[in-house]
Scaffold this motif. Structure first.
Motif, PDB file in Angstrom:
ATOM      1  N   GLU A 120      13.100   5.940  -3.083  1.00 25.89           N
ATOM      2  CA  GLU A 120      13.268   5.625  -1.581  1.00 25.89           C
ATOM      3  C   GLU A 120      12.923   7.950  -0.995  1.00 25.89           C
ATOM      4  O   GLU A 120      11.745   8.070  -0.046  1.00 25.89           O
ATOM      5  N   GLN A 121      13.591   8.552  -1.558  1.00 27.63           N
ATOM      6  CA  GLN A 121      13.380  10.188  -1.682  1.00 27.63           C
ATOM      7  C   GLN A 121      11.756  10.333  -1.880  1.00 27.63           C
ATOM      8  O   GLN A 121      11.199  11.016  -0.603  1.00 27.63           O
ATOM      9  N   LYS A 122      11.510   9.705  -2.612  1.00 25.11           N
ATOM     10  CA  LYS A 122      10.057   9.924  -3.164  1.00 25.11           C
ATOM     11  C   LYS A 122       8.552   9.495  -1.718  1.00 25.11           C
ATOM     12  O   LYS A 122       8.108  10.111  -1.351  1.00 25.11           O
ATOM     13  N   ARG A 123       9.523   8.221  -1.462  1.00 26.16           N
ATOM     14  CA  ARG A 123       8.704   7.510  -0.248  1.00 26.16           C
ATOM     15  C   ARG A 123       8.731   8.791   0.715  1.00 26.16           C
ATOM     16  O   ARG A 123       7.836   8.392   1.253  1.00 26.16           O
ATOM     17  N   HIS A 124       9.993   9.108   1.585  1.00 26.51           N
ATOM     18  CA  HIS A 124      10.296   9.460   2.085  1.00 26.51           C
ATOM     19  C   HIS A 124       8.728  11.154   2.037  1.00 26.51           C
ATOM     20  O   HIS A 124       8.966  11.028   3.412  1.00 26.51           O
ATOM     21  N   SER A 125       9.293  11.134   1.480  1.00 23.07           N
ATOM     22  CA  SER A 125       8.599  12.874   1.051  1.00 23.07           C
ATOM     23  C   SER A 125       6.715  12.353   1.503  1.00 23.07           C
ATOM     24  O   SER A 125       6.378  13.467   1.766  1.00 23.07           O
ATOM     25  N   VAL A 126       6.601  11.423   0.565  1.00 25.50           N
ATOM     26  CA  VAL A 126       5.083  11.566   0.598  1.00 25.50           C
ATOM     27  C   VAL A 126       4.873  10.979   1.995  1.00 25.50           C
ATOM     28  O   VAL A 126       3.473  11.120   2.419  1.00 25.50           O
TER      29      VAL A 126
ATOM     30  N   HIS B 131       0.807  -1.254  -0.335  1.00 22.25           N
ATOM     31  CA  HIS B 131       0.101  -0.163   0.127  1.00 22.25           C
ATOM     32  C   HIS B 131       0.842   1.200   0.020  1.00 22.25           C
ATOM     33  O   HIS B 131       0.469   2.295  -0.655  1.00 22.25           O
ATOM     34  N   LEU B 132       1.873   0.995   0.830  1.00 21.81           N
ATOM     35  CA  LEU B 132       2.862   2.174   0.675  1.00 21.81           C
ATOM     36  C   LEU B 132       2.997   2.493  -0.534  1.00 21.81           C
ATOM     37  O   LEU B 132       3.278   3.763  -1.292  1.00 21.81           O
ATOM     38  N   SER B 133       3.499   1.584  -1.445  1.00 25.09           N
ATOM     39  CA  SER B 133       3.853   1.618  -2.592  1.00 25.09           C
ATOM     40  C   SER B 133       2.916   2.057  -3.916  1.00 25.09           C
ATOM     41  O   SER B 133       3.569   3.088  -4.814  1.00 25.09           O
ATOM     42  N   LYS B 134       2.311   1.923  -3.382  1.00 28.38           N
ATOM     43  CA  LYS B 134       0.908   2.259  -4.852  1.00 28.38           C
ATOM     44  C   LYS B 134       0.450   4.079  -4.531  1.00 28.38           C
ATOM     45  O   LYS B 134      -0.274   4.375  -5.079  1.00 28.38           O
ATOM     46  N   ILE B 135       0.666   3.842  -2.963  1.00 27.73           N
ATOM     47  CA  ILE B 135       0.601   5.747  -2.512  1.00 27.73           C
ATOM     48  C   ILE B 135       1.485   6.399  -3.140  1.00 27.73           C
ATOM     49  O   ILE B 135       1.455   7.541  -3.953  1.00 27.73           O
ATOM     50  N   VAL B 136       3.257   5.449  -3.064  1.00 27.29           N
ATOM     51  CA  VAL B 136       4.104   7.000  -3.453  1.00 27.29           C
ATOM     52  C   VAL B 136       4.092   6.470  -5.292  1.00 27.29           C
ATOM     53  O   VAL B 136       4.139   7.865  -5.480  1.00 27.29           O
ATOM     54  N   SER B 137       2.885   5.378  -5.442  1.00 26.62           N
ATOM     55  CA  SER B 137       3.410   5.487  -7.328  1.00 26.62           C
ATOM     56  C   SER B 137       2.544   6.722  -7.037  1.00 26.62           C
ATOM     57  O   SER B 137       2.233   7.729  -8.664  1.00 26.62           O
TER      58      SER B 137
ATOM     59  N   GLN C 250       6.262  11.883   4.842  1.00 26.39           N
ATOM     60  CA  GLN C 250       5.989  13.117   5.821  1.00 26.39           C
ATOM     61  C   GLN C 250       4.637  14.269   5.090  1.00 26.39           C
ATOM     62  O   GLN C 250       3.947  14.355   6.271  1.00 26.39           O
ATOM     63  N   ASN C 251       4.085  13.558   4.270  1.00 26.47           N
ATOM     64  CA  ASN C 251       2.933  14.771   3.853  1.00 26.47           C
ATOM     65  C   ASN C 251       1.626  13.966   4.547  1.00 26.47           C
ATOM     66  O   ASN C 251       0.525  14.919   4.131  1.00 26.47           O
ATOM     67  N   ASP C 252       1.517  12.620   4.876  1.00 25.12           N
ATOM     68  CA  ASP C 252       0.203  11.829   3.833  1.00 25.12           C
ATOM     69  C   ASP C 252       0.228  11.067   5.612  1.00 25.12           C
ATOM     70  O   ASP C 252       1.054  10.508   6.047  1.00 25.12           O
ATOM     71  N   ASP C 253      -0.744  11.823   5.899  1.00 29.41           N
ATOM     72  CA  ASP C 253      -1.079  10.904   7.517  1.00 29.41           C
ATOM     73  C   ASP C 253      -1.221   9.512   7.407  1.00 29.41           C
ATOM     74  O   ASP C 253      -0.618   8.673   7.780  1.00 29.41           O
ATOM     75  N   PHE C 254      -1.753   8.800   6.468  1.00 30.85           N
ATOM     76  CA  PHE C 254      -2.541   7.372   6.145  1.00 30.85           C
ATOM     77  C   PHE C 254      -1.333   7.044   5.821  1.00 30.85           C
ATOM     78  O   PHE C 254      -0.878   6.116   6.220  1.00 30.85           O
ATOM     79  N   ALA C 255      -0.036   7.330   4.770  1.00 28.05           N
ATOM     80  CA  ALA C 255       1.178   6.798   4.742  1.00 28.05           C
ATOM     81  C   ALA C 255       2.188   6.692   5.828  1.00 28.05           C
ATOM     82  O   ALA C 255       3.045   6.477   6.105  1.00 28.05           O
TER      83      ALA C 255
END
Length: 133
Positions: free
Chosen positions: A79-85, A60-66, A87-92
């Motif tokens: 990895e940078q995209k994932r950490h940025s998402v 689900h994290l991969s789907k959110i980042v994608s 930080q900005n998404d409560d569910f993530a």
């Protein structure tokens, strides 16, 4: 929520001292080994539940980042995209916390299962040696 109870027989087998092991006969070694193998099966079930949670959270994290990757530079590392998402998404962020927790439990249980199986194997081998004495 997973509730985990320690089987008193398994706890006794896990905590056998070297002095107690010296006094065990062949049948007692096999009985303790059997209890440990059974407890390993139970702990393997707990492990599998945490592994399922881990894989679910990662997926689900991969789907959110994608789904949000268009807002980032196409050359930005995953990895940078994932950490940025995160930080900005409560569910993530909650998924990330779940993933970290499940990873720790999976690692810990992997080692624990391996150690208990080794202990049971040793008891089986001791039983074989004591059967012929």
């Amino acid at each position: 929520v997973i509730s985990c109870r320690v089987n008193p027989e398994a706890e006794a087998a896990i905590n056998l001292t070297s002095e107690e092991i010296k006094t065990l006969d062949s049948n007692e070694c096999l009985r303790h080994a059997y209890v440990l193998y059974q407890y390993c099966n139970y702990v393997q079930g707990v492990f599998n539940k945490h592994l399922t949670k881990l894989k679910w959270a990662e997926e689900h994290l991969s789907k959110i980042v994608s789904s949000q990757s268009a807002q980032f530079d196409k050359y930005m590392k995953w990895e940078q995209k994932r950490h940025s998402v995160i930080q900005n998404d409560d569910f993530a962020r909650k998924l990330w916390d779940l993933k970290i927790s499940a990873e720790g439990k999976v690692t810990w249980l992997t080692d624990k299962i391996r150690d208990m199986r080794r202990q049971a194997d040793v008891l089986v081998e001791l039983s074989k040696g004591r059967r012929y004495k």
